[in-house]
Design a protein around this motif. Sequence first.
Motif, PDB file in Angstrom:
ATOM      1  N   THR A  97       0.314  -2.474   9.157  1.00 41.87           N
ATOM      2  CA  THR A  97       1.521  -2.022  10.002  1.00 41.87           C
ATOM      3  C   THR A  97       1.802  -3.019  11.047  1.00 41.87           C
ATOM      4  O   THR A  97       2.817  -3.338  11.398  1.00 41.87           O
ATOM      5  N   LEU A  98       0.743  -3.096  11.752  1.00 43.20           N
ATOM      6  CA  LEU A  98       0.775  -3.945  13.165  1.00 43.20           C
ATOM      7  C   LEU A  98       1.379  -5.568  12.707  1.00 43.20           C
ATOM      8  O   LEU A  98       2.236  -6.072  13.330  1.00 43.20           O
ATOM      9  N   PHE A  99       0.710  -6.164  11.638  1.00 39.10           N
ATOM     10  CA  PHE A  99       1.010  -7.658  11.371  1.00 39.10           C
ATOM     11  C   PHE A  99       2.344  -7.599  10.773  1.00 39.10           C
ATOM     12  O   PHE A  99       3.121  -8.736  11.101  1.00 39.10           O
ATOM     13  N   MET A 100       3.079  -6.633  10.113  1.00 38.06           N
ATOM     14  CA  MET A 100       4.106  -6.806   9.614  1.00 38.06           C
ATOM     15  C   MET A 100       5.182  -6.600  10.826  1.00 38.06           C
ATOM     16  O   MET A 100       6.389  -7.340  10.529  1.00 38.06           O
ATOM     17  N   THR A 101       4.753  -5.810  11.514  1.00 38.71           N
ATOM     18  CA  THR A 101       5.899  -5.680  12.815  1.00 38.71           C
ATOM     19  C   THR A 101       6.086  -7.189  13.674  1.00 38.71           C
ATOM     20  O   THR A 101       6.882  -7.186  14.097  1.00 38.71           O
ATOM     21  N   CYS A 102       4.854  -7.586  13.436  1.00 37.67           N
ATOM     22  CA  CYS A 102       4.768  -8.872  14.351  1.00 37.67           C
ATOM     23  C   CYS A 102       5.798 -10.051  13.751  1.00 37.67           C
ATOM     24  O   CYS A 102       6.321 -10.818  14.500  1.00 37.67           O
ATOM     25  N   TYR A 103       6.188  -9.667  12.462  1.00 38.24           N
ATOM     26  CA  TYR A 103       7.259 -10.794  12.030  1.00 38.24           C
ATOM     27  C   TYR A 103       8.670 -10.545  12.764  1.00 38.24           C
ATOM     28  O   TYR A 103       9.365 -11.460  12.791  1.00 38.24           O
ATOM     29  N   LEU A 104       8.850  -9.175  13.355  1.00 36.95           N
ATOM     30  CA  LEU A 104      10.020  -9.219  14.204  1.00 36.95           C
ATOM     31  C   LEU A 104      10.064 -10.282  15.344  1.00 36.95           C
ATOM     32  O   LEU A 104      11.068 -10.551  15.848  1.00 36.95           O
ATOM     33  N   PHE A 105       8.860 -10.705  16.030  1.00 32.81           N
ATOM     34  CA  PHE A 105       8.962 -11.413  17.117  1.00 32.81           C
ATOM     35  C   PHE A 105       8.657 -12.832  16.774  1.00 32.81           C
ATOM     36  O   PHE A 105       8.577 -13.616  17.629  1.00 32.81           O
ATOM     37  N   VAL A 106       8.680 -13.159  15.430  1.00 33.95           N
ATOM     38  CA  VAL A 106       8.243 -14.380  15.227  1.00 33.95           C
ATOM     39  C   VAL A 106       9.560 -15.543  15.283  1.00 33.95           C
ATOM     40  O   VAL A 106      10.719 -15.162  14.848  1.00 33.95           O
ATOM     41  N   VAL A 114       0.425 -18.030  11.968  1.00 31.87           N
ATOM     42  CA  VAL A 114      -0.619 -16.965  12.563  1.00 31.87           C
ATOM     43  C   VAL A 114      -0.114 -15.730  11.802  1.00 31.87           C
ATOM     44  O   VAL A 114      -1.123 -15.131  11.179  1.00 31.87           O
ATOM     45  N   VAL A 115       0.865 -15.100  11.789  1.00 31.82           N
ATOM     46  CA  VAL A 115       1.234 -14.048  11.122  1.00 31.82           C
ATOM     47  C   VAL A 115       1.109 -14.019   9.636  1.00 31.82           C
ATOM     48  O   VAL A 115       0.654 -13.066   9.076  1.00 31.82           O
ATOM     49  N   ALA A 116       1.544 -15.157   9.125  1.00 37.27           N
ATOM     50  CA  ALA A 116       1.431 -15.084   7.607  1.00 37.27           C
ATOM     51  C   ALA A 116       0.042 -15.188   7.191  1.00 37.27           C
ATOM     52  O   ALA A 116      -0.480 -14.697   6.103  1.00 37.27           O
ATOM     53  N   CYS A 117      -0.917 -15.875   7.915  1.00 40.74           N
ATOM     54  CA  CYS A 117      -2.350 -15.732   7.560  1.00 40.74           C
ATOM     55  C   CYS A 117      -2.969 -14.300   7.647  1.00 40.74           C
ATOM     56  O   CYS A 117      -3.768 -14.026   6.900  1.00 40.74           O
ATOM     57  N   LEU A 118      -2.533 -13.618   8.839  1.00 37.66           N
ATOM     58  CA  LEU A 118      -2.848 -12.201   9.185  1.00 37.66           C
ATOM     59  C   LEU A 118      -2.607 -11.194   8.079  1.00 37.66           C
ATOM     60  O   LEU A 118      -3.180 -10.566   7.561  1.00 37.66           O
ATOM     61  N   THR A 119      -1.253 -11.475   7.555  1.00 41.73           N
ATOM     62  CA  THR A 119      -0.678 -10.644   6.526  1.00 41.73           C
ATOM     63  C   THR A 119      -1.408 -10.848   5.250  1.00 41.73           C
ATOM     64  O   THR A 119      -1.567  -9.924   4.335  1.00 41.73           O
ATOM     65  N   ALA A 120      -1.605 -12.132   4.958  1.00 43.05           N
ATOM     66  CA  ALA A 120      -2.027 -12.586   3.784  1.00 43.05           C
ATOM     67  C   ALA A 120      -3.738 -11.920   3.609  1.00 43.05           C
ATOM     68  O   ALA A 120      -4.093 -11.677   2.603  1.00 43.05           O
ATOM     69  N   ALA A 121      -4.512 -11.813   4.788  1.00 43.43           N
ATOM     70  CA  ALA A 121      -5.770 -11.345   4.699  1.00 43.43           C
ATOM     71  C   ALA A 121      -5.627 -10.018   4.538  1.00 43.43           C
ATOM     72  O   ALA A 121      -6.524  -9.516   3.720  1.00 43.43           O
ATOM     73  N   VAL A 122      -4.697  -9.338   4.948  1.00 47.51           N
ATOM     74  CA  VAL A 122      -4.651  -8.065   4.661  1.00 47.51           C
ATOM     75  C   VAL A 122      -4.391  -7.620   3.328  1.00 47.51           C
ATOM     76  O   VAL A 122      -4.745  -6.683   2.608  1.00 47.51           O
ATOM     77  N   HIS A 123      -3.522  -8.425   2.780  1.00 46.87           N
ATOM     78  CA  HIS A 123      -3.016  -8.339   1.403  1.00 46.87           C
ATOM     79  C   HIS A 123      -4.222  -8.450   0.611  1.00 46.87           C
ATOM     80  O   HIS A 123      -4.303  -7.941  -0.679  1.00 46.87           O
ATOM     81  N   ALA A 124      -5.075  -9.378   0.738  1.00 47.91           N
ATOM     82  CA  ALA A 124      -6.141  -9.792  -0.240  1.00 47.91           C
ATOM     83  C   ALA A 124      -7.429  -8.901   0.099  1.00 47.91           C
ATOM     84  O   ALA A 124      -8.020  -8.442  -0.903  1.00 47.91           O
ATOM     85  N   ALA A 125      -7.464  -8.212   1.348  1.00 47.30           N
ATOM     86  CA  ALA A 125      -8.653  -7.430   1.496  1.00 47.30           C
ATOM     87  C   ALA A 125      -8.374  -6.013   0.897  1.00 47.30           C
ATOM     88  O   ALA A 125      -9.481  -4.938   0.682  1.00 47.30           O
ATOM     89  N   ASN A 126      -7.224  -5.522   0.623  1.00 46.64           N
ATOM     90  CA  ASN A 126      -6.715  -4.423   0.078  1.00 46.64           C
ATOM     91  C   ASN A 126      -7.214  -3.920  -1.087  1.00 46.64           C
ATOM     92  O   ASN A 126      -7.993  -2.966  -1.252  1.00 46.64           O
ATOM     93  N   PRO A 127      -7.027  -4.709  -2.195  1.00 46.61           N
ATOM     94  CA  PRO A 127      -7.816  -4.376  -3.464  1.00 46.61           C
ATOM     95  C   PRO A 127      -9.337  -4.179  -3.563  1.00 46.61           C
ATOM     96  O   PRO A 127      -9.807  -3.322  -4.241  1.00 46.61           O
TER      97      PRO A 127
END
Length: 430
Positions: A97-106, A114-127
């Motif tokens: 939720t936090l990292f996706m919101t950060c895209y509003l300020f990119v 930075v934000v792409a790496c953070l959201t990718a980490a969330v996407h991979a850690a989820n499953p």
Amino acid sequence: MELTTGPGRRPWSGLLPDPGPQRVLAAATLVNTFGSGMFVTSSALFFTRVIGLPTSQVALGLSAGGVVGLFAGIAGGRIADRWGARSTQLGIMLLGTLFMTCYLFVHTFWMFIVVACLTAAVHAANPASRDPLVRQFGGERPAAYRAYLQATTNLAIASGALLAGLAIQLDTREAYLSLLIGRTLAFVGCALLLLRLPGPPASPAGARTKRRGHWVALRDRPFLAATLLNGIMEMHYIVPTFALPLWIVDHTQAPRWMVSVVLLLNTAMVASLQVYASRHVNSTEAAGRRMLWAGFALFSGLALMATAHGPTAWVAAGLLLVATAVYTVGELWHAAASMEYSFGLAVPHAQGQYSGVFGFGAGVGEALSPTVVAVLVLSWGRPGWLALGIVFLVVGALCRPVIAWTHRRYPPTGRGGETPDRDGEPALVG
């Protein structure tokens, strides 16, 4: 198909599990993957049209995120084993939720990286962090429940993609922002649903692992061999979405709209037949057989795709439909087998790290697949299709010996709800 939510519960048949943890986890999966399908479909356009980045910078940022994601999956699984899958999943949803919101300020390239790496980490850690919950609440027929979740995922992603298509048609800043907000709300909705799951049971073995910090999966050589073979087999996923459309348009006489038809056929078959294809895949031996079948079906489908080069338009179209159907059966069998590998070859108290390592292998295969498939299929033509098919055929044939090796190395009490040794690990033999 019938599933249960645990001992003593009434089996269900139909579209939903009985009320309880299985239904809650399925609903959470549905909400999260719907949001994922909605944003992933439109993300490239969001990055270029709303943020204003050139395509080359978007590609670089997504590639960097992909590398981060490879390792984040292992870390996410490890954290889930140590601190509890439910808590880890809640944390991942909040971070999402936090990292996706950060895209509003990119508004710059480096902020995007930075934000792409953070959201990718969330996407991979989820499953990887979710899989321990799937094992915990899988009920009396865990293989069937995992297949149900996979089918749910496919349907949700496809539905999210359809909704994204409406926003893409509007092609306005507001439309793309609404998809970003929708993805953020999906993280929130998933977290709220996960709160309804019961806490984890006591796990003495897990406590021992927590104290000693074992990386059991990384020292499990038979499992790593199975992970490698599965990673190679993962390359087939790029064919329907990348190689086949280019082959149809540039190398066959089939109408261009056949690209949409074969993709629709593939998606419909995967969404509707995954549960059926996973029936009786309730052991690693059965998974080994399905891998063999998958290799043969993928080879056959690729050979048929190759023959679409040359014939008249309607003959080519017919060949492509048959080829896609056969190929998709192989995809279904591989998905069923890989799910059983990820769980059936894992030590129960370390399910998260096993899933993370297994996902790492799959991620490497997916990362290499565009280059490998482009060289073989799009550069070599017909011989390339056959060469790629032979790769899948050989990998499928090797999977059963690897499973036999696993069973020789581990005694019958070494895995899958079995008794670990005094160190919290399976006893090795040989």
